[in-house]
Design an enzyme around this catalytic site. Structure first.
Site, PDB file in Angstrom:
ATOM      1  N   GLY A 166       1.968   4.968  -0.794  1.00 53.99           N
ATOM      2  CA  GLY A 166       1.310   6.182  -0.883  1.00 53.99           C
ATOM      3  C   GLY A 166       2.372   7.367  -1.409  1.00 53.99           C
ATOM      4  O   GLY A 166       2.472   7.580  -2.427  1.00 53.99           O
ATOM      5  N   TYR A 184       1.096  13.920   0.945  1.00 58.10           N
ATOM      6  CA  TYR A 184       0.660  14.731   2.402  1.00 58.10           C
ATOM      7  C   TYR A 184       0.918  16.186   2.426  1.00 58.10           C
ATOM      8  O   TYR A 184       1.297  16.681   3.587  1.00 58.10           O
ATOM      9  CB  TYR A 184       1.645  13.922   3.687  1.00 58.10           C
ATOM     10  CG  TYR A 184       1.476  12.408   3.463  1.00 58.10           C
ATOM     11  CD1 TYR A 184       0.180  11.993   3.623  1.00 58.10           C
ATOM     12  CD2 TYR A 184       2.327  11.619   3.205  1.00 58.10           C
ATOM     13  CE1 TYR A 184      -0.095  10.388   3.809  1.00 58.10           C
ATOM     14  CE2 TYR A 184       2.170  10.030   2.975  1.00 58.10           C
ATOM     15  CZ  TYR A 184       1.077   9.421   3.606  1.00 58.10           C
ATOM     16  OH  TYR A 184       0.569   8.423   3.546  1.00 58.10           O
ATOM     17  N   GLU A 243       0.699  -1.247   0.053  1.00 56.81           N
ATOM     18  CA  GLU A 243      -0.025  -0.126   0.196  1.00 56.81           C
ATOM     19  C   GLU A 243       0.895   1.324   0.120  1.00 56.81           C
ATOM     20  O   GLU A 243       0.926   2.077   0.784  1.00 56.81           O
ATOM     21  CB  GLU A 243      -0.947   0.044   1.296  1.00 56.81           C
ATOM     22  CG  GLU A 243      -1.818  -1.095   1.463  1.00 56.81           C
ATOM     23  CD  GLU A 243      -2.474  -1.099   2.616  1.00 56.81           C
ATOM     24  OE1 GLU A 243      -2.047  -0.334   3.547  1.00 56.81           O
ATOM     25  OE2 GLU A 243      -3.639  -1.850   2.823  1.00 56.81           O
ATOM     26  N   CYS A 248       0.050  33.085  11.392  1.00 64.47           N
ATOM     27  CA  CYS A 248       0.424  33.683  12.604  1.00 64.47           C
ATOM     28  C   CYS A 248       0.864  32.676  13.872  1.00 64.47           C
ATOM     29  O   CYS A 248       0.137  32.787  14.911  1.00 64.47           O
ATOM     30  CB  CYS A 248      -0.547  34.586  13.125  1.00 64.47           C
ATOM     31  SG  CYS A 248      -0.622  36.056  11.633  1.00 64.47           S
ATOM     32  N   TYR A 253       6.294  17.484  11.687  1.00 63.91           N
ATOM     33  CA  TYR A 253       7.467  16.246  12.068  1.00 63.91           C
ATOM     34  C   TYR A 253       8.737  16.827  11.839  1.00 63.91           C
ATOM     35  O   TYR A 253       9.691  16.024  11.931  1.00 63.91           O
ATOM     36  CB  TYR A 253       7.075  15.144  10.967  1.00 63.91           C
ATOM     37  CG  TYR A 253       5.742  14.852  10.657  1.00 63.91           C
ATOM     38  CD1 TYR A 253       5.196  13.939  11.171  1.00 63.91           C
ATOM     39  CD2 TYR A 253       5.227  15.243   9.263  1.00 63.91           C
ATOM     40  CE1 TYR A 253       3.900  13.751  11.146  1.00 63.91           C
ATOM     41  CE2 TYR A 253       3.954  14.826   8.989  1.00 63.91           C
ATOM     42  CZ  TYR A 253       3.225  13.862  10.012  1.00 63.91           C
ATOM     43  OH  TYR A 253       1.802  13.627   9.462  1.00 63.91           O
TER      44      TYR A 253
END
Ligand code: LLP
Length: 423
Positions: free
Chosen positions: A277, A383, A275, A348, A318
């Site tokens: 991505g 992402y 799978e 901000c 991250y």
């Protein structure tokens, strides 16, 4: 391909600065050929057949991208969907229900009913879900996810195996799944694991494969309906200059050999499923932005752009590194000295800096940057947009697809009516 020619950044055959002029900034831009080449790399690199590649749509759900992946992948391609929305995306992009697997967590009965009605296979994340699924669809096919007590990934937030992870049926509880399956006459056609995301050390992926295969072997009499084993996604791509692409010849052949040997001892030729991505879309995409402010503090020279962590949250979430390039001066002109700068966004919060690590701001050496320069934040196809928000009541940017010399809008830029409720 995304390339640098004569010190200028190109997406396919189009200069990034021309894209910025034509579509405005900020804008996500994807290169069609890169997506296609990554899909091909998977099918060429892993020789085992039958091979099922369920693209993890959470990385990028743009329908135009899903359609390209479907076209390029042919028979072996499918979608790993984590929500009702992603199931809809897959079906809208032309995937058949049988090509979709629904792998989610903390799943409601309503969500399962939706998947069942659409004839999409449900991959259960817990014994609770398996029991509830059995009540909803007795006698049907099912898959379940195991937490194999090993994890890997580029950051703690994306490691999905081990006791700290909420995912899957804990390895010691696997035996209990069979009792539930028997109670509702469920056919366990698949078993699944996904240990984490952004894995460049393929040894960890292979070690986890072995663990799952050992689990199947231990319960082999309970797996008479088994059709496929899904080892999840997680295959990493290089972001930092010191990171390298995975050697797919070596990795693909190790995966194939391991699984073929297992199937021989198991006595049945099962399908091998993965799978990915990020691997398919990350390198195809970049976020174009324009510098509007240059200023200094005693600690940093800040280069401020017209986007922020609302559009690309990975550095903030991250501490992820994304290459940043000056679109019209990629390598710096002769005689120019590079400068250490902090590229920051327009949100901000002080954390809104693209050049950072987990500790904080990490200056980046770039050719001299003036206000008005177009910058490209690279390796942003996975992402990126899919995690974008409307924080600070700022609309999300458009998505542009480049195919050779052609560029087209594949998602319109949002306007204020998208973000102001009741407007
Ligand atoms: N399968 C399952 C069950 C998953 O949970 C994931 C990712 C994948 C496949 C695909 O993983 P990939 O091949 O893309 O690594 N937002 C984070 C990544 C989160 C991944 C979540 N699950 C990031 O930007 O790094």
């Amino acid at each position: 391909m995304i390339s640098v020619k004569n010190n200028r950044l190109f997406v396919g055959d189009v200069a990034a600065s021309d894209l910025a002029k034509r579509f405005g900034t900020p804008a996500y831009v994807y290169d069609e050929e890169t997506v296609r080449s990554k899909v091909r790399a998977l099918f060429q690199g892993i020789s085992y057949r039958p091979l099922k590649v369920y693209y993890a749509a959470k990385a990028n759900t743009n329908l135009a991208i899903l359609k390209i992946i479907r076209e390029e992948g042919g028979q072996g391609i499918g979608i790993d969907a984590v929500s009702v929305g992603e199931i809809e995306c897959a079906l809208k992009a032309g995937f058949r229900p049988g090509q979709v697997i629904f792998t989610s967590t903390s799943v409601t009965d309503e969500e399962m009913k939706f998947a069942i009605a659409k004839k999409v296979l449900v991959n259960c994340d817990s014994l609770s879900q398996l029991e509830r699924y059995g009540k909803l669809a007795p006698g049907s096919k099912v898959c379940f996810r195991v937490n194999p007590d090993v994890g890997a990934g580029h950051h703690g937030h994306v490691i999905t195996g081990g006791p700290e992870s909420k995912f899957g049926v804990w390895v010691d509880d696997v035996g209990r799944a069979f009792g539930i399956a028997a109670k509702y006459r469920l056919k366990i056609v698949g078993i699944h694991e996904h240990i984490g995301s952004g894995i460049l050390e393929t040894g960890k992926f292979l070690a986890a494969m072995k663990i799952l295969l050992t689990i199947i072997d231990k319960h082999r009499d309970k797996f008479s309906d088994l059709e496929f084993v899904d080892f999840g996604g997680g295959i990493g791509v290089p972001y930092r200059p010191d990171q390298k692409q995975i050697d797919f010849k070596v990795f693909g052949s190790a995966v194939s050999t391991l699984f073929a040997d297992f199937c021989r001892s198991f006595g049945k030729k099962l399908s091998l499923a993965i799978e990915p991505g990020r691997f398919i879309v990350a390198e195809s995409g970049l976020l174009l932005c324009t510098v509007n402010t240059v200023k200094r503090t005693p600690a940093h020279k800040f280069v401020g752009v017209d986007t922020g962590f609302n559009h690309l949250i990975r550095p903030m979430a991250y501490g992820s590194y994304h290459p940043i390039i000056v679109a019209e001066n990629c390598n710096g002109n002769a005689g120019e000295k590079k400068e250490k700068v902090a590229v920051c966004g327009n949100i901000c919060e002080s954390g809104d800096v693209f050049t950072r690590n987990e500790e904080g701001i990490a200056d980046r050496e770039l050719p001299p940057i003036k206000e008005g320069a177009v910058l490209a934040i690279l390796v942003a196809g996975a992402y990126g947009f899919s995690m974008a928000s409307t924080y600070n009541t700022r609309p999300r940017p458009p998505e542009i697809l480049v195919s050779g010399r052609n560029a087209k809008i594949i998602r319109r830029k949002e306007d204020l009516a998208h973000v102001i409720y009741g407007m």
